[in-house]
Design a protein around this motif. Sequence first.
Motif, short mmCIF file in Angstrom:
data_model
loop_
_atom_site.label_atom_id
_atom_site.label_comp_id
_atom_site.label_asym_id
_atom_site.label_seq_id
_atom_site.Cartn_x
_atom_site.Cartn_y
_atom_site.Cartn_z
N GLY A 1 39.34 24.36 -112.68
CA GLY A 1 40.81 24.40 -112.64
C GLY A 1 41.28 25.83 -112.47
N ILE B 1 44.92 14.11 -119.20
CA ILE B 1 44.80 15.49 -119.68
C ILE B 1 44.26 15.42 -121.11
CG2 ILE B 1 46.10 17.63 -120.20
CD1 ILE B 1 46.32 16.96 -117.23
N VAL C 1 38.09 18.05 -114.06
CA VAL C 1 38.64 19.40 -113.85
C VAL C 1 38.56 20.09 -115.21
CG1 VAL C 1 40.71 20.72 -113.23
CG2 VAL C 1 40.25 18.54 -112.11
N SER C 2 38.05 21.31 -115.22
CA SER C 2 37.99 21.98 -116.53
C SER C 2 38.60 23.37 -116.48
CB SER C 2 36.55 22.09 -117.03
OG SER C 2 36.55 22.69 -118.32
N SER D 1 45.27 25.03 -115.18
CA SER D 1 44.36 23.92 -114.82
C SER D 1 45.03 22.57 -114.97
CB SER D 1 43.02 23.98 -115.56
OG SER D 1 43.16 24.52 -116.81
N ASP D 2 46.14 22.49 -115.71
CA ASP D 2 46.93 21.24 -115.72
C ASP D 2 47.40 20.94 -114.29
OD1 ASP D 2 46.75 21.01 -118.49
OD2 ASP D 2 48.59 22.13 -118.85
N LYS E 1 40.97 15.88 -117.07
CA LYS E 1 41.08 17.34 -117.21
C LYS E 1 40.82 17.75 -118.66
CE LYS E 1 43.41 21.18 -118.38
NZ LYS E 1 44.27 21.59 -119.49
N ALA F 1 44.62 19.75 -111.98
CA ALA F 1 44.28 18.34 -112.17
C ALA F 1 45.29 17.44 -111.48
CB ALA F 1 44.22 18.01 -113.66
#
Length: 392
Positions: free
Chosen positions: A135, A171, A39-40, A153-154, A7, A157
């Motif tokens: 994300g 992360i 994941v961004s 977005s954390d 992420k 992920a």
Amino acid sequence: MKIVVLKFGGTSVGTIEKIKKVAQIIGSYRKKKYKIIVVSSAMSGVTNELIRKSYAISKNFSDSEYDTLLSTGEQVACSLIAGRLIHNGFKSRSWLAWQLPILTSGNYKNSRIYHVNKNKILNYIHKGGIPIITGFQGINQNQRITTIGRGGSDASAIMIAKFFKAHRCIIYTDVEGVYTTDPNKLNKAKKIKIISYEEMLEMASLGAKVMQPVSIQDARLNRINVEVKSSFKKSSGTLITKRTNIISNKIITGISSTQNDSKVSLIGVRDKPGVAASIFKPLSKNSINVDMVVQNISANGKETDLTFTIKTEDLKKTKKIIENNKNIKFRKLFLKKDVAKISIIGVGMVTTPGVTFRMFQTLANKKINIQVISTSEIKISVLIDKKDTKKP
Ligand code: ADP
Ligand code: ASP
Ligand code: MG
């Protein structure tokens, strides 16, 4: 097949140069023979800019349109990452949350992910592709785009790591890991090698924005080990894991502070059963999160004083709700902005007496007045004037 979820936060994809660096990091995992899912978040500053635009259009911008608008930031970042990977010779493409889909429930602006559909992504990975998933977003039952709260977005992920049974969830951010306190504010802050979900959850909820609190709850419920490390510097990061994996004799793991709290005090409240419920029910109905609460013992058995904290952005709304609440009677209402909550966190506190005393004594030595205190098994929080947070 070993899957790794990588992420990247807004700070890691904030410029074109940074995106090129991120593409290199992603490529390096291919060499390690991992199947990669990326994941961004949006490029840093973009989400805030979109919020400003919505506000400029209307002070009452529709919640569902707000989510559709905000989700565009992630689309831009993901397609730029995919574009760079293709440039570097990899097979890659962006995936918007609705294209999987990632399903959410709950209200707009603050939905929760409950399911991630794996089929299309697994298919794509098996064909050698590197999927770059947006994300912070999903879709709800009405097929509308939703977002899952700031810093979300954390959580995207971690939920993706859960559904794909990923071997690792990393992360990537702009600091080298989780520190004892914000390293950008205090250069004495030390990197924490390993931290329990419980401690990280307290730290995140109490202001350490390096991880979003909901994401830690999700990681803890699903027992997902999370690594936090830097996109810019090659160094070991922080492992967030279950308590039993940690052998440590530290009493305090971290210290955090909040910035935008306000204090509300109701003086001379008519004391009768149910009065606290009458005060807090309309606040909760309006999604106002009440944090620290103290009620004084009434001296004459008739009146009491009640103090609590809320986020400063909710202050006006709270004032209105309390003043219009016909179910409560009080003499005065005091509102105070510019207070900060300072917390010390550590599972070691459970077995170590005297920590509370030492914290209070230190504050007293610096002549810092404590306005409200709240404690749990693994943390002590005090409310102080915001200007005192910087006292050395
Ligand atoms: P991202 O864009 O990667 O999501 P965030 O800005 O959300 O990054 O979070 C990273 C920031 O969190 C850091 O730049 C740092 O200033 C801040 N931060 C606050 N508390 C801590 C802490 N205890 N440890 C590490 N970083 C922290
Ligand atoms: N872009 C979103 C935000 O700024 C999500 C995230 O950064 O995780 O809140
Ligand atoms: Mg973040």
